[in-house]
Scaffold this motif. Structure first.
Motif, PDB file in Angstrom:
ATOM      1  N   SER A 119      14.433 -71.402 -43.068  1.00  0.00           N
ATOM      2  CA  SER A 119      13.637 -70.534 -42.188  1.00  0.00           C
ATOM      3  C   SER A 119      12.820 -71.341 -41.179  1.00  0.00           C
ATOM      4  CB  SER A 119      12.730 -69.632 -43.016  1.00  0.00           C
ATOM      5  OG  SER A 119      11.841 -70.424 -43.787  1.00  0.00           O
ATOM      6  N   ALA A 120      12.340 -72.525 -41.564  1.00  0.00           N
ATOM      7  CA  ALA A 120      11.582 -73.347 -40.617  1.00  0.00           C
ATOM      8  C   ALA A 120      12.474 -73.775 -39.449  1.00  0.00           C
ATOM      9  CB  ALA A 120      11.019 -74.574 -41.330  1.00  0.00           C
ATOM     10  N   ASN A 121      13.713 -74.092 -39.737  1.00  0.00           N
ATOM     11  CA  ASN A 121      14.652 -74.477 -38.685  1.00  0.00           C
ATOM     12  C   ASN A 121      15.020 -73.278 -37.808  1.00  0.00           C
ATOM     13  OD1 ASN A 121      14.535 -76.935 -39.898  1.00  0.00           O
ATOM     14  ND2 ASN A 121      16.682 -77.007 -40.523  1.00  0.00           N
ATOM     15  N   LYS A 122      15.088 -72.097 -38.405  1.00  0.00           N
ATOM     16  CA  LYS A 122      15.377 -70.891 -37.624  1.00  0.00           C
ATOM     17  C   LYS A 122      14.270 -70.639 -36.593  1.00  0.00           C
ATOM     18  CE  LYS A 122      18.149 -68.405 -41.025  1.00  0.00           C
ATOM     19  NZ  LYS A 122      18.276 -67.184 -41.828  1.00  0.00           N
ATOM     20  N   LYS A 123      13.038 -70.836 -37.027  1.00  0.00           N
ATOM     21  CA  LYS A 123      11.913 -70.657 -36.100  1.00  0.00           C
ATOM     22  C   LYS A 123      11.972 -71.674 -34.964  1.00  0.00           C
ATOM     23  CE  LYS A 123       8.821 -68.804 -39.593  1.00  0.00           C
ATOM     24  NZ  LYS A 123       7.645 -69.059 -40.437  1.00  0.00           N
TER      25      LYS A 123
END
Length: 147
Positions: A119-123
């Protein structure tokens, strides 16, 4: 409805295989004989081309070999007479060798693994998409951020 064996008429599998007159016994005997010929053939050929050929059949005094490419066939032409002579020393019935090209079937395509993006990479991808001016790159980054 159940299937019950009738006494005296059923045969065991080993009796079917071991009996020389049975079709299954003949198939197994021929397969073993072809494997024996293939082992001899591979021992007579140079190691670099021996693995490119398989024994397909032996019928009517003709040994049939199969290879995956025409270049292997051309290379075998140089060894064919010597191989025939060497095989005739062990199996006098062989009169000729027939070589066929049968291309190897293509290997199955590898299935892609599902891409798991933290999720951090998606952001981070979403922020990058907002900052870029290139529409194609922006669409790709948004699509990746939504996975």
């Amino acid at each position: 409805m159940s299937i019950k064996p009738r006494a005296g008429r059923t045969k065991s599998l080993s009796a079917l295989i071991n009996k020389d007159t049975s079709i299954l016994g003949q198939v197994l005997n021929k397969a073993a004989y072809l494997k024996q010929i293939e082992t001899m053939m591979r021992s007579y050929l140079p190691k670099d081309i021996a693995d490119n050929f398989r024994v397909a059949n032996y019928q009517n005094h003709k040994l049939a070999l199969v290879t995956g490419s025409a270049s292997n066939l051309t290379q075998m032409r140089f060894f064919e007479a010597k191989l025939l002579y060497q095989l005739q020393q062990k199996i006098p019935d062989i009169k000729s060798i027939d070589i066929k090209v049968r291309p190897n079937p293509p290997e199955p395509k590898k299935a892609f693994k599902k891409l798991i993006i933290p999720s951090a990479n998606k952001k981070q991808l979403k922020l990058l998409a907002d900052e870029t001016d290139n529409p194609r790159l922006k669409a790709v980054l948004i699509r990746l951020s939504n996975k």
